[in-house]
Motif scaffolding. Sequence first.
Motif, PDB file in Angstrom:
ATOM      1  N   SER A  46      -2.843  -1.024  37.192  1.00 25.37           N
ATOM      2  CA  SER A  46      -4.226  -1.491  37.238  1.00 25.37           C
ATOM      3  C   SER A  46      -5.067  -0.617  38.149  1.00 25.37           C
ATOM      4  O   SER A  46      -6.249  -0.355  37.873  1.00 25.37           O
ATOM      5  CB  SER A  46      -4.280  -2.951  37.687  1.00 25.37           C
ATOM      6  N   ALA A  88      -5.963   2.380  36.165  1.00 23.93           N
ATOM      7  CA  ALA A  88      -6.950   2.057  35.138  1.00 23.93           C
ATOM      8  C   ALA A  88      -8.349   1.980  35.736  1.00 23.93           C
ATOM      9  O   ALA A  88      -9.326   2.495  35.166  1.00 23.93           O
ATOM     10  CB  ALA A  88      -6.581   0.735  34.469  1.00 23.93           C
ATOM     11  N   ALA A 120     -10.497  -1.609  30.898  1.00 27.30           N
ATOM     12  CA  ALA A 120      -9.840  -2.452  29.900  1.00 27.30           C
ATOM     13  C   ALA A 120      -9.417  -1.622  28.692  1.00 27.30           C
ATOM     14  O   ALA A 120      -8.308  -1.788  28.159  1.00 27.30           O
ATOM     15  CB  ALA A 120     -10.783  -3.573  29.475  1.00 27.30           C
ATOM     16  N   VAL A 124      -6.221   0.434  29.505  1.00 33.85           N
ATOM     17  CA  VAL A 124      -5.012  -0.387  29.532  1.00 33.85           C
ATOM     18  C   VAL A 124      -4.569  -0.723  28.110  1.00 33.85           C
ATOM     19  O   VAL A 124      -3.384  -0.618  27.767  1.00 33.85           O
ATOM     20  CB  VAL A 124      -5.239  -1.676  30.344  1.00 33.85           C
ATOM     21  N   VAL A 125      -5.505  -1.118  27.261  1.00 31.39           N
ATOM     22  CA  VAL A 125      -5.169  -1.496  25.887  1.00 31.39           C
ATOM     23  C   VAL A 125      -4.593  -0.309  25.127  1.00 31.39           C
ATOM     24  O   VAL A 125      -3.568  -0.425  24.429  1.00 31.39           O
ATOM     25  CB  VAL A 125      -6.417  -2.045  25.166  1.00 31.39           C
ATOM     26  N   THR A 157      -1.095   0.620  26.476  1.00 33.83           N
ATOM     27  CA  THR A 157      -0.139  -0.424  26.086  1.00 33.83           C
ATOM     28  C   THR A 157       0.283  -0.207  24.640  1.00 33.83           C
ATOM     29  O   THR A 157       1.474  -0.273  24.299  1.00 33.83           O
ATOM     30  CB  THR A 157      -0.766  -1.817  26.251  1.00 33.83           C
ATOM     31  N   THR A 165       2.683   2.024  33.029  1.00 36.78           N
ATOM     32  CA  THR A 165       2.807   1.094  31.906  1.00 36.78           C
ATOM     33  C   THR A 165       4.236   1.113  31.377  1.00 36.78           C
ATOM     34  O   THR A 165       4.834   0.060  31.104  1.00 36.78           O
ATOM     35  CB  THR A 165       1.824   1.463  30.776  1.00 36.78           C
ATOM     36  N   LEU A 216      -4.426  -5.663  32.884  1.00 35.11           N
ATOM     37  CA  LEU A 216      -5.810  -5.856  32.446  1.00 35.11           C
ATOM     38  C   LEU A 216      -6.518  -6.862  33.344  1.00 35.11           C
ATOM     39  O   LEU A 216      -7.642  -6.620  33.808  1.00 35.11           O
ATOM     40  CB  LEU A 216      -5.814  -6.333  30.993  1.00 35.11           C
TER      41      LEU A 216
END
Length: 782
Positions: A107, A110, A139, A142-143, A146, A313, A355
């Motif tokens: 995080s 990010a 956000a 991170v998405v 992932t 991650t 996130l």
Amino acid sequence: MAHEAQNAGFTRNLGLLDVIMVGVAAMIGGAIFVLVGPGMGEAGPALMIAFLLNGIITIFTAFTYAELSSALPDTGGGYRWVREGMPRPNAFLSGWMSWFAHTIAGSLYAVAFASFFAHLLDMAGILESSDMVEKGFAAMAVVIFTFINVRGTAPTSKVGNAITITQITIIGVLIVAALFAMAFANPTWPSNFSDFFPHGISGLVIAMGLTFIAFEGYEVIAQTGNELKNPKKNIPRAIFISLFVVIAIYILFTFSFIGGLSSDKVGQPSWEFIGSFGELGILEAAKNFMPFGAMIVLAGGFVSTLAALNATTYSSSRVSYAMGTHYNLPHFFGKIHPKYKTPAISTIASGIIMLVMALSLDLTGLAIAASVMFLFLFAQVNYAAITIRRLYGKKLDYSFKTPFFPIIPTLGILSAIGLSVYLLFTEPVSWVIAIIWIVSGFIIYKSYTSKKEIEHYAPLVYNQGPKERKEYRVLIIYHPKYVTNYYKIANSIIQEKQGEISFLSVVKIPVHLPLDATNKVAESEIEEFNELKQQIPQSIRHRYLVRVSHDETDAILSTVEEQGINLVIIDFAFLRNNRKLLSLSTCDFIGVRLGANFEQDLANLVVSYDKGRHSDLGLRVAHAISRAHSSRIRIVRGVVEKPETEIEIMNRINEIMFDLDIKKIQFEKVYPKTKNVAPILLESFSKIQDETIILGAGNQADSAFSPKTLEVVDKTKKSLFVIRDHQFSEFHARRFWRIISSRMRENRHLYKIYVDLAHLGYSIKEKRAHRYDEEYFDSKLK
């Protein structure tokens, strides 16, 4: 050692270069652009020393990681090794902390990426930077990563390698530009280092805590064990190569930026100027000594934070995956995606946590909290390494061994604890976050996780006993020939302690058979318990337990934890070489070997007293038996220490006698002619024909019991008890809860909440069918 096929479904498609890039990405990542600025603000030019000291602290633990990964190269890294080398709660908490720390790091990167990317777009006139825009980019990052990590390690490594190479190139350009400015544009650069410790040692240590998160990259490397080619050799290599490269880059980067920026031009010391801008300090400095400096730094920060986000991650998902395979998290965390061959659920769960944190928590607070978590983890891993080496010795195939063992891991423990304790006083909020996370994890563990883990590895199929529980709990490991004699020992102790007795019978199931397919195997054990109840007094007051397991030691450990056992009475032949049981348990042990005339032997007790805590417990056990059976006690002391030490030992014995209200006792000193005290002790023991010998476990550095203890055991035919005292045998969760609940009762409002919650809990418990009772077992037999 129990090994599970954790790697089922994984593919080994990572090479040495891939994992070096993973480590470098995680260690350089966001920190070199995000944390160097705040670090300079705290430590000034001494930030270079902070990086060096962090590197030294890291090297101690890196040796440990290299050794353990060469012997046990499994997914899960530090969590996996703590599970093998420390009691169960430590294993769960280490994984819980590791998962949290990796997700915090993710995080952090990010948020840093979003800051760099938003400023880059702002400078290019494309989009005005704002908090909302930055949170949106965080956000999005991170998405995206992932999703990339769900798709597989092959695309993840290719993307990661490309990003890491780009990042190193940009950093190299910045260092060269800064060194060029030192040589040609800033002739007074040495003066930038004149005030080397502007905030003293305090500032240096705060900077160490702030930037320590940058050095957790080898923990990320350790997560690749099941996806790396030749992991036993490549993981140690990757750890050391990436670590030395990164330490050099950090120090050179800090040196060149402080020296390359003219203090006269910015109107204040260069380090202060950079520090005043926080995470954007490097960007502001680069503007002053190279064209398009800000754009290059933003691009470098943009790329570096993406590389670090990708690595963390990956690592956070592997920790939660490993915990899922061991039922320390819900088992679906340990599932592999059938198509992508990745722990998809663990990856998505880690992404969700990252996130939430990226959108809600402060950047600096995140970094220091993660540093505290990693320090806690590293201290446990170092301790586990010492235990694993002693537990398994030559059974493990080490391709790398830590030099100067156990000095190096001990230094790793001390340095990690020292830095974390200092952060307690300088950054208490980081400890608050860590403690909240650990306490919440412990509650989850005691209320859910431990039960699920035990149900899987050593299910309890029979449990009969009173609902009321006593504070002090003794467990007898059932032996058909000696159980009634074990009961005499246990009953003497609980009379002294006002405790309770439990009997455990373990049904060992062949490994190839699943435990849930063996529901009729315990019939004979239950029948034996029924017969036992006819032989012992007040049998209804005791507890009778039957477990099935592939490993008897695991069943005992599960019972000790689940039942909150303080003392285990067990056949010494089983305990003698069982380092796993002794090392991973949190209770005292009495290893019993009964002679041919135990009834007569019990009339006389001789305590072989050395200066250890085991002998202290041995004297207390002797006193309890003496009160119950009117036994005579004598103490034999082999004098091997200096006179001053012997006086201290005598004082210690007197203190115990006073505490136990023993008025008089026979005491004998024997003087061995050599350092081996066993022969003279055996000579003393032979003076009385019928006598029970009570021995302490002794020094357990190289074996389960000391050579002196084993020599006495082997050379006498008398009954004997071998005592092993665990320092924390009486520290159980119920004891702490009793203290907390007593404080809650003092507050009327808290007490009402406590009563309501307790009532709700009991109501739910009554409605739910209880698994561990005779009704359940009978239903399984039908």
